[in-house]
Motif scaffolding. Structure first.
Motif, PDB file in Angstrom:
ATOM      1  N   ILE A  51       0.801  -1.200   0.142  1.00 28.33           N
ATOM      2  CA  ILE A  51       0.087  -0.100   0.003  1.00 28.33           C
ATOM      3  C   ILE A  51       0.744   1.100   0.043  1.00 28.33           C
ATOM      4  O   ILE A  51       1.734   1.374   0.711  1.00 28.33           O
ATOM      5  CB  ILE A  51      -0.861   0.126   1.196  1.00 28.33           C
ATOM      6  CG1 ILE A  51      -1.963  -1.176   1.281  1.00 28.33           C
ATOM      7  CG2 ILE A  51      -1.583   1.224   1.400  1.00 28.33           C
ATOM      8  CD1 ILE A  51      -2.805  -1.282   2.421  1.00 28.33           C
ATOM      9  N   GLU A  52       0.575   2.322  -0.823  1.00 33.22           N
ATOM     10  CA  GLU A  52       1.343   3.443  -1.022  1.00 33.22           C
ATOM     11  C   GLU A  52       0.977   4.243   0.354  1.00 33.22           C
ATOM     12  O   GLU A  52      -0.097   4.300   0.757  1.00 33.22           O
ATOM     13  CB  GLU A  52       1.012   4.172  -2.236  1.00 33.22           C
ATOM     14  CG  GLU A  52       1.261   3.615  -3.783  1.00 33.22           C
ATOM     15  CD  GLU A  52       0.313   2.596  -4.023  1.00 33.22           C
ATOM     16  OE1 GLU A  52      -0.627   2.430  -3.455  1.00 33.22           O
ATOM     17  OE2 GLU A  52       0.641   1.922  -4.997  1.00 33.22           O
ATOM     18  N   THR A  53       2.198   5.088   0.813  1.00 32.59           N
ATOM     19  CA  THR A  53       1.969   5.517   2.181  1.00 32.59           C
ATOM     20  C   THR A  53       2.097   7.201   1.980  1.00 32.59           C
ATOM     21  O   THR A  53       1.842   7.719   3.080  1.00 32.59           O
ATOM     22  CB  THR A  53       2.830   5.055   3.312  1.00 32.59           C
ATOM     23  OG1 THR A  53       4.104   5.166   2.689  1.00 32.59           O
ATOM     24  CG2 THR A  53       2.410   3.595   3.417  1.00 32.59           C
ATOM     25  N   LEU A  54       2.447   7.531   1.085  1.00 34.31           N
ATOM     26  CA  LEU A  54       2.842   9.012   0.951  1.00 34.31           C
ATOM     27  C   LEU A  54       1.555   9.873   1.457  1.00 34.31           C
ATOM     28  O   LEU A  54       1.780  10.961   1.862  1.00 34.31           O
ATOM     29  CB  LEU A  54       3.234   9.341  -0.488  1.00 34.31           C
ATOM     30  CG  LEU A  54       4.609   8.833  -0.613  1.00 34.31           C
ATOM     31  CD1 LEU A  54       5.091   9.226  -2.093  1.00 34.31           C
ATOM     32  CD2 LEU A  54       5.775   9.372   0.479  1.00 34.31           C
ATOM     33  N   SER A  55       0.406   9.362   0.901  1.00 32.74           N
ATOM     34  CA  SER A  55      -0.583  10.247   1.075  1.00 32.74           C
ATOM     35  C   SER A  55      -1.855   9.823   2.321  1.00 32.74           C
ATOM     36  O   SER A  55      -2.672  10.512   2.770  1.00 32.74           O
ATOM     37  CB  SER A  55      -1.651  10.302   0.130  1.00 32.74           C
ATOM     38  OG  SER A  55      -2.103   8.865  -0.409  1.00 32.74           O
ATOM     39  N   LEU A  56      -0.992   8.991   3.069  1.00 32.85           N
ATOM     40  CA  LEU A  56      -1.976   8.457   4.299  1.00 32.85           C
ATOM     41  C   LEU A  56      -1.739   9.455   5.481  1.00 32.85           C
ATOM     42  O   LEU A  56      -0.674  10.088   5.945  1.00 32.85           O
ATOM     43  CB  LEU A  56      -1.671   7.056   4.760  1.00 32.85           C
ATOM     44  CG  LEU A  56      -1.596   6.009   3.760  1.00 32.85           C
ATOM     45  CD1 LEU A  56      -1.169   4.668   4.592  1.00 32.85           C
ATOM     46  CD2 LEU A  56      -2.965   5.917   3.368  1.00 32.85           C
ATOM     47  N   VAL A  57      -2.814   9.699   6.099  1.00 37.64           N
ATOM     48  CA  VAL A  57      -2.920  10.523   7.373  1.00 37.64           C
ATOM     49  C   VAL A  57      -2.472   9.648   8.391  1.00 37.64           C
ATOM     50  O   VAL A  57      -2.302   8.455   8.222  1.00 37.64           O
ATOM     51  CB  VAL A  57      -4.368  11.107   7.521  1.00 37.64           C
ATOM     52  CG1 VAL A  57      -4.961  11.955   6.490  1.00 37.64           C
ATOM     53  CG2 VAL A  57      -5.352   9.958   7.725  1.00 37.64           C
TER      54      VAL A  57
END
Length: 271
Positions: A51-57
């Motif tokens: 799962i890509e994490t760059l945009s996760l809060v």
């Protein structure tokens, strides 16, 4: 720094925050959670770590890290959380849970058993393992170091022979218990050699006892904090700083580990 004051910054029980709809609607997260519930941990780690994490809060990072650690993928969680700007700020009352996920008690019983058997502070061993391998038991470094404590083959063989470690082999250094036994034996020997001075033992773990003794002779009488900041080998300087910071964080986050004795702040005389 007062350890009790540092520990007070991290409330011991905080409720988990609910992940956002963007994460709960991600098919990889939903399937990964389902695989974890079925006990299929390696498959869960494979999905969750994709799962890509760059945009996760932050609440999503908490939820994803929590599942990764539960599935045995602590090294993925640690690697993901290292990049957060959170660590450049003072801890807040609401960030304690995320700090514990970034500094997890992965392989807890094996670390505690190894620390106890060699009389090594558990917080120091947790900090060293976090910075050496990120808790990845299968990792091999570019230089050939292996497993949780990242011992080199020649060092591990020397320690195993000296202490007559039953059943040792290089292949078994991928097993957490064997790796931590050998790594803690080596660390304990360095602590004994340098009379319990953490920075000197950690420097030796990275650069070797000979290099550390030469660096002591070049700066006799320095306070240890100044000595660390002035280490001429950049890689060793950064390594000692990271391990000490990580060990102190573990002592702050988990009072049950017993803390750290930082009273020895002077360079010891060489014998």
């Amino acid at each position: 720094v007062d350890l009790k004051k540092a520990q007070a910054r991290f409330p011991q029980s905080l409720p988990a925050r609910d992940p956002s709809p963007s994460l709960t609607s991600d098919l990889r997260f939903r399937r990964g959670v389902g695989l974890l519930a079925l006990g299929l941990r390696p498959q869960a780690v494979q999905l969750l770590s994709s799962i890509e994490t760059l945009s996760l809060v932050e609440s999503d990072l908490e939820a994803l890290s929590d599942r990764l650690i539960a599935a045995g993928g602590a090294h993925h969680a640690v690697g993901m959380l290292r990049r957060l700007p959170l660590w450049r700020q003072a801890p807040s009352p609401t960030s304690g849970r995320l700090w514990r996920l970034a500094f997890p008690l992965a392989h807890k019983q094996a670390v505690l058993d190894a620390a106890k058997s060699q009389n090594v502070p558990p917080a120091l061993l947790f900090g060293l393992v976090r910075e050496e391998s990120g808790f990845d038991a299968d990792v091999d470094s570019w230089a050939g170091a292996r497993g949780l404590s990242q011992c080199m083959k020649s060092t591990a063989r020397m320690v195993a022979r000296k202490h007559r470690v039953a059943g040792w082999s290089w292949a078994k250094m991928r097993e957490p218990e064997m790796n931590l036994k050998v790594g803690s034996l080596y660390l304990a020997g360095l602590l004994k050699r340098f009379e319990g001075a953490f920075p000197l033992a950690i420097s030796s773990y990275n650069a070797g006892p000979g290099a550390t003794r030469r660096m002591i002779k070049a700066r006799p009488g320095f306070a240890l904090d100044s000595w660390v900041e002035d280490l001429p080998i950049r890689q060793t300087r950064k390594y000692v700083q990271r391990v000490l910071a990580s060990a102190w964080t573990y002592a702050s986050l988990y009072p049950e580990l017993g803390g750290l004795d930082l009273s020895n702040l002077k360079i010891i005389p060489l014998k």
